[in-house]
Design a protein around this motif. Structure first.
Motif, short mmCIF file in Angstrom:
data_model
loop_
_atom_site.label_atom_id
_atom_site.label_comp_id
_atom_site.label_asym_id
_atom_site.label_seq_id
_atom_site.Cartn_x
_atom_site.Cartn_y
_atom_site.Cartn_z
N ASN B 51 0.82 -1.21 0.00
CA ASN B 51 0.00 0.00 0.00
C ASN B 51 0.86 1.26 0.00
OD1 ASN B 51 -2.65 1.37 0.33
ND2 ASN B 51 -1.76 1.98 2.29
N GLY B 52 1.96 1.22 0.73
CA GLY B 52 2.87 2.36 0.81
C GLY B 52 3.51 2.71 -0.54
N TRP B 53 3.51 1.76 -1.44
CA TRP B 53 4.03 1.99 -2.79
C TRP B 53 2.93 2.36 -3.78
CZ3 TRP B 53 9.21 0.23 -4.72
CH2 TRP B 53 10.10 -0.03 -3.67
N GLY B 54 1.72 2.61 -3.27
CA GLY B 54 0.64 3.08 -4.12
C GLY B 54 -0.15 1.99 -4.83
N TYR B 55 -0.05 0.74 -4.35
CA TYR B 55 -0.81 -0.36 -4.96
C TYR B 55 -2.14 -0.50 -4.23
CZ TYR B 55 3.35 -1.67 -7.57
OH TYR B 55 4.42 -1.65 -8.43
N ASP B 56 -3.25 -0.38 -4.97
CA ASP B 56 -4.59 -0.46 -4.39
C ASP B 56 -5.10 -1.89 -4.40
OD1 ASP B 56 -5.01 2.27 -3.87
OD2 ASP B 56 -5.45 2.63 -5.98
N GLU B 57 -5.69 -2.28 -3.28
CA GLU B 57 -6.21 -3.65 -3.23
C GLU B 57 -7.47 -3.82 -4.07
OE1 GLU B 57 -7.02 -5.11 0.72
OE2 GLU B 57 -7.63 -7.08 -0.04
N ILE B 58 -7.57 -4.96 -4.72
CA ILE B 58 -8.78 -5.32 -5.47
C ILE B 58 -9.23 -6.68 -4.93
CG2 ILE B 58 -7.41 -6.33 -7.36
CD1 ILE B 58 -9.57 -5.38 -9.31
N LEU B 118 -1.41 1.39 -13.73
CA LEU B 118 -2.34 0.95 -12.70
C LEU B 118 -1.57 0.06 -11.74
CD1 LEU B 118 -5.41 0.84 -12.00
CD2 LEU B 118 -5.61 -1.04 -13.62
N ARG B 119 -1.65 0.35 -10.47
CA ARG B 119 -0.98 -0.48 -9.48
C ARG B 119 -2.04 -1.17 -8.63
NH1 ARG B 119 2.44 3.81 -10.40
NH2 ARG B 119 4.67 3.31 -10.51
N LEU B 120 -2.11 -2.48 -8.72
CA LEU B 120 -3.13 -3.23 -8.00
C LEU B 120 -2.48 -4.26 -7.08
CD1 LEU B 120 -5.70 -3.94 -10.87
CD2 LEU B 120 -5.92 -2.27 -9.01
#
Lengths: 465, 465
Positions: B51-58, B118-120
């Motif tokens: 999350n700290g690297w900007g990846y959003d959970e899906i 997109l970062r997921l």
């Protein structure tokens, strides 16, 4: 068990849908990032509350052998399970349709050495073929808790108190917990002299508050008018304290009816003493619909949401079906329905998705990584990106990327004219996002020492928390 | 995709096991509270880093239609999926065998309007029929991240950098990331003039580092000795920087081989610059075994754990199979294997399970609930319990319960001789747990004002955090 099991009906969901060939099976949701964040946040809050009451999380397998789990599932629910054959053993597997049955199985067969009472919690999905209509998923996210090994009024009230505190924690504004005791209506049915089959049908009709059907069943057997009147009246007895008085009249001193009423009254008074009177609704017809419940039971409803948000109750004989008799009670909440009931802040007030977008030309990738790593150590949320294109357009390209990534600020590393410990910073992109053009915003870029930037990031994180 | 797909072999797990009829399907673990807490803690740490690297959970559905997901799955993996027929539509469903394929499907078909890159991220289970042996679950807990829409060296290094930081975050002491590029060995095979079938078989043998099998394949076709020698050498080229030089010799200026080598070298140097040299191992035979990988690929191994802990790589053509060509890279980690690799603190140093057990005789249940609620507001972890038995044995019974529940301290509400705002407290049960008899411990009970107790609880929580 969160929601009542599906009822077989004439408009069953078994008929193939006439809609276009769909990409994802009906009732199986993909939860995209914005919603996923809120769903996970709900889950965390619920679990933190449950954890605070000493309930330990247990993680259960997604599927089990049907023959092993079946004693905990009623036949109607089994018919609504996803089943398949295990290639390795040839036995039938089923996707978990209910967490409570699985916990009962585990406690009876696998957790035999632990001290009682046992407080367990779970967050999981359950899977059921549900009829297709809004708000009925087939993969249902649940958070729940089970209190195992106690059979007293305090344990009944503890799980309901905990469930209500869970709902307060997540900010659910107006909801009602309807509170009943399956023993009351069962007692009325037994006393009436109805056949076993008639009792079962009447239970089901009462659970659905289907009064015409109940009437039909009562008319179909020879029972006294007084008994029939009492059975007919019970499902309509919901409200406050006066429901208990009316229940006592119907009980007419019969210990089999008085005992459940008194238990219910005690739990109700404990919950009122805990400050929950306004959330409670006594309901002598409350029946949950799961045949493993055998004591105080409850459901939660909220305005504007047709389906229940969760519920639970006492299941003193369920674990025994797996070979280890232990009184128990518990509740489950449907996370997806809670998510759809709760009002989240408007989009406009949502903070930026990330704190900083750190950008650099590709020749400075090493420094980019180092700066991003330093900022992450402040617990800021960072996206890093290398930029192609000319040096002249570097800042403007970085701002464009920052706007696209919904960054609060943009940091440019390796821009011409900056020293080895300097960066360019464009702050408060959010304020300029609407109508702000990247070219104009890039004029706001200011030179900053790296140490100052890190200190500012740390301050911001501190202010937020 | 965390682990390489299962290989079909003669000792396949398809044969029914001869063991006794089991209660839970093979490879499906129930994770009991103590371990569940550690597993969840690992998950949280991994997700916080990602999350700290900007990846959003899906959040993705647990099962999908086979026909929809199939383009992203290789035939061998499909054979190892749990499949069943959807009762509603008659179509074949499969339990998710791989998160990456599912994300590719979602990005191509459902996330068409979002800004790139997109970062997921995801935390989920995947399900596969794996052969029965230690450390090969069939329900595999994964945490992973995907970076979609970029095809540059920085994005290759970003996901590996992030994966390594994830491993540091959870305190994994010694591990190696083996780093390769599928294009190198593929290039060697193409150049050699092997048949398409021979290339495929050789790829599989090289992925397993099965040199005798590789030898057999090479001997079966007419290819030059030099080409055969190069192919034979590649799987043995692992180590540090010199591997790259030797690779350049084998490439002999062929652009189809030089390009992957140079890409690999750049990613390696970026990761070294980020401080990860000691964790890296170049491996020109690295092949992952998933045919959707087509660039830089990597695996993580730790000492003492035979199977890989995770891995990933570039899959520029996977999303395109679902109709939207987008370059991408990502990684996945096997949470269960990480859990088994990491050393957690010894039992003895584990803090008490709960902070306070609050006990009262049943006549004081209302006050019990109120005191417990007040203590919970300090964020202490509280278990409440009503006590049966005589007033004389009250404190001793409470201490017994506190020991059983592994409480740090016991609070007794409503004991004879205490005022309405007073409680009895027995502290530091843990210190006396071993050999401490409840009767002796109960002599340590001291009278305390409720306000003082709450203040003390608040202080303890503050000291801990």
């Amino acid at each position: 068990m969160v929601s009542a099991p599906p009822k077989l009906s004439r408009s069953s969901g078994q008929v193939p849908s006439s809609r276009a060939r769909s990409l994802v099976p009906v009732g199986m949701a993909t939860i995209l990032p914005h919603a996923a964040k809120q769903v996970r946040c709900l889950e965390e809050q619920l679990l933190a509350q449950v954890n605070g009451w000493g309930y330990d999380e247990i993680i259960l397998p997604t599927f089990e052998y049907l023959d092993v789990l079946a004693p905990g599932l009623e036949p109607e629910l089994i018919e609504h399970c996803y089943q398949f054959v295990d290639r390795t053993t040839g036995r039938t597997l089923l996707l978990r349709p209910d967490a409570t049955a699985q916990i009962a199985r585990t406690v009876a067969m696998g957790l035999t050495g632990v001290a009682l009472p046992l407080r367990l919690s779970y967050r999981t999905s359950v899977f059921r073929y549900e009829q297709e209509h809004a708000g009925r998923g087939r993969e249902i996210f649940q958070v729940g808790a089970e209190l195992i090994g106690l059979n007293d009024v305090t344990s009944d009230s503890e799980v309901i108190d905990l469930m209500i505190e869970c709902l307060h924690t997540i900010g659910l504004q107006s909801f009602k917990v309807s509170l009943g005791h399956v023993g009351f209506i069962k007692g009325l049915l037994v006393r009436s002299g109805l056949s076993a089959q008639g009792q079962k049908l009447a239970e089901q009709a009462a659970a659905r508050k289907d009064l015409p059907r109940l009437e039909e069943i009562l008319a179909g057997e020879r029972i006294s008018k007084t008994a029939a009147r009492a059975i007919r009246e019970a499902p309509e007895l919901y409200g406050q304290e006066d429901v208990l008085s009316r229940g006592r009249v119907l009980a007419a001193g019969d210990p089999a009816l008085v005992a459940p009423l008194e238990r219910l009254a005690q739990v109700y008074h404990l919950l009122c003493a805990a400050g929950h009177r306004d959330s409670l609704l006594l309901d002598l017809g409350e029946f949950r619909g799961f045949d493993y419940y055998d004591g105080v039971v409850f459901d939660v409803f909220a305005e504007g949401m047709g389906a229940e948000l969760g519920g639970g109750g006492r299941y003193d004989h369920l674990i025994g079906r797996f070979g280890r008799p232990l009184p128990s009670t518990g509740f489950g909440l449907d996370v997806d329905r809670l998510f759809r009931t709760i009002e989240f802040p408007e989009e406009g007030s949502v903070p930026a998705r990330v704190d900083y977008l750190v950008a650099a030309p590709s020749r400075a990738t090493g420094r980019l990584t180092a700066v991003a790593a330093q900022l992450r150590r402040t617990h800021s949320r960072i996206v890093q990106q290398t930029m192609n294109g000319s040096d002249a357009a570097l800042v403007s390209a970085a701002v464009t990327a920052g706007l696209a990534q919904q960054a609060a600020s943009v940091v440019v590393v390796g821009a011409p004219g900056t020293g080895p410990d300097e960066v360019l910073v464009v702050e408060s992109l959010a304020a300029h996002r609407q109508g702000g053009r990247a070219r104009n915003l890039s004029r706001l870029a200011k030179k900053m020492g790296l140490a100052d930037l890190v200190a500012a990031a740390r301050r911001q994180v501190k202010e937020r928390s």
